[in-house]
Design a protein around this motif. Sequence first.
Motif, PDB file in Angstrom:
ATOM      1  N   VAL B   4     -43.899  30.160  13.360  1.00  0.00           N
ATOM      2  CA  VAL B   4     -44.016  30.695  12.009  1.00  0.00           C
ATOM      3  C   VAL B   4     -44.996  31.867  12.034  1.00  0.00           C
ATOM      4  CG1 VAL B   4     -44.655  30.190   9.628  1.00  0.00           C
ATOM      5  CG2 VAL B   4     -43.572  28.415  11.048  1.00  0.00           C
ATOM      6  N   GLN B   6     -47.008  35.042   9.771  1.00  0.00           N
ATOM      7  CA  GLN B   6     -47.440  35.441   8.429  1.00  0.00           C
ATOM      8  C   GLN B   6     -48.066  36.825   8.496  1.00  0.00           C
ATOM      9  OE1 GLN B   6     -49.232  31.128   7.442  1.00  0.00           O
ATOM     10  NE2 GLN B   6     -49.185  32.500   5.653  1.00  0.00           N
ATOM     11  N   CYS B  23     -44.035  35.438   4.798  1.00  0.00           N
ATOM     12  CA  CYS B  23     -43.935  34.366   5.792  1.00  0.00           C
ATOM     13  C   CYS B  23     -42.546  34.402   6.412  1.00  0.00           C
ATOM     14  CB  CYS B  23     -44.169  33.009   5.132  1.00  0.00           C
ATOM     15  SG  CYS B  23     -43.808  31.606   6.224  1.00  0.00           S
ATOM     16  N   TRP B  34     -45.485  26.642   0.994  1.00  0.00           N
ATOM     17  CA  TRP B  34     -46.726  27.397   0.849  1.00  0.00           C
ATOM     18  C   TRP B  34     -47.841  26.443   0.456  1.00  0.00           C
ATOM     19  CZ3 TRP B  34     -47.594  32.357   2.196  1.00  0.00           C
ATOM     20  CH2 TRP B  34     -46.505  33.234   2.303  1.00  0.00           C
ATOM     21  N   CYS B  92     -48.388  29.071   5.358  1.00  0.00           N
ATOM     22  CA  CYS B  92     -46.959  28.858   5.243  1.00  0.00           C
ATOM     23  C   CYS B  92     -46.546  27.870   6.328  1.00  0.00           C
ATOM     24  CB  CYS B  92     -46.228  30.189   5.411  1.00  0.00           C
ATOM     25  SG  CYS B  92     -44.440  30.075   5.443  1.00  0.00           S
ATOM     26  N   GLY B 108     -47.891  28.429  10.080  1.00  0.00           N
ATOM     27  CA  GLY B 108     -48.245  29.752  10.556  1.00  0.00           C
ATOM     28  C   GLY B 108     -49.754  29.907  10.653  1.00  0.00           C
ATOM     29  N   THR B 111     -52.816  33.596   5.968  1.00  0.00           N
ATOM     30  CA  THR B 111     -53.326  34.874   5.460  1.00  0.00           C
ATOM     31  C   THR B 111     -54.614  34.564   4.719  1.00  0.00           C
ATOM     32  OG1 THR B 111     -51.155  35.913   5.213  1.00  0.00           O
ATOM     33  CG2 THR B 111     -52.959  36.779   3.870  1.00  0.00           C
TER      34      THR B 111
END
Lengths: 112, 116
Positions: B4, B6, B23, B34, B92, B108, B111
């Motif tokens: 995954v 991001q 994502c 999320w 994500c 992931g 962020t």
Amino acid sequence: KQEVTQIPAALSVPEGENLVLNCSFTDSAIYNLQWFRQDPGKGLTSLLLIQSSQREQTSGRLNASLDKSSGRSTLYIAASQPGDSATYLCAVKRGANSKLTFGKGITLSVRP
Amino acid sequence: DTGVSQDPRHKITKRGQNVTFRCDPISEHNRLYWYRQTLGQGPEFLTYFQNEAQLEKSRLLSDRFSAERPKGSFSTLEIQRTEQGDSAMYLCASSLEGSRTQETQYFGPGTRLLVL
């Protein structure tokens, strides 16, 4: 509402020690339980997933057990190493179409 | 399988600005989630998609938040009129639902958002 608790919040052990991380949840009607590892500032890495019908899962030096009736899971780490230092989170899923509910995690430090 | 991903990994913005995160899930995964994580806490669920359909939204997801997953592939999370309380790591995850042995959620790198 499902609540997941992980105590203690932090743990420091010498290298080589076998250790157990605990996770408890309030609603025993779970679909599965997952253990994750998180390094500082990073995403989560899945370690083990236990289905509700299973009692344990093993991967290398890791063994996770599940006791649904008592609302508990443990993650056993054998022969701990400094590289095992991280935060370990458990999360439960109530049903096939539901989200994960996480505990706050246990921050593990393995001293050389 | 590249995992995954991001983008961006970090975002600093001023209060009141809009931000959008992307994502990209594992390619064959039909579910995308999320989550938001603040310091010292576990991730908290925000929303999830089954293919392109948004099936559940948390009460944490105020009307300033919107998520999309066009064509059931990548997803975007937009925050409008950001507030300092939106500062967090946005994570994500994706999974392949339908086979109980394959329902592991893969996350992931996240962020990290800082609202000044």
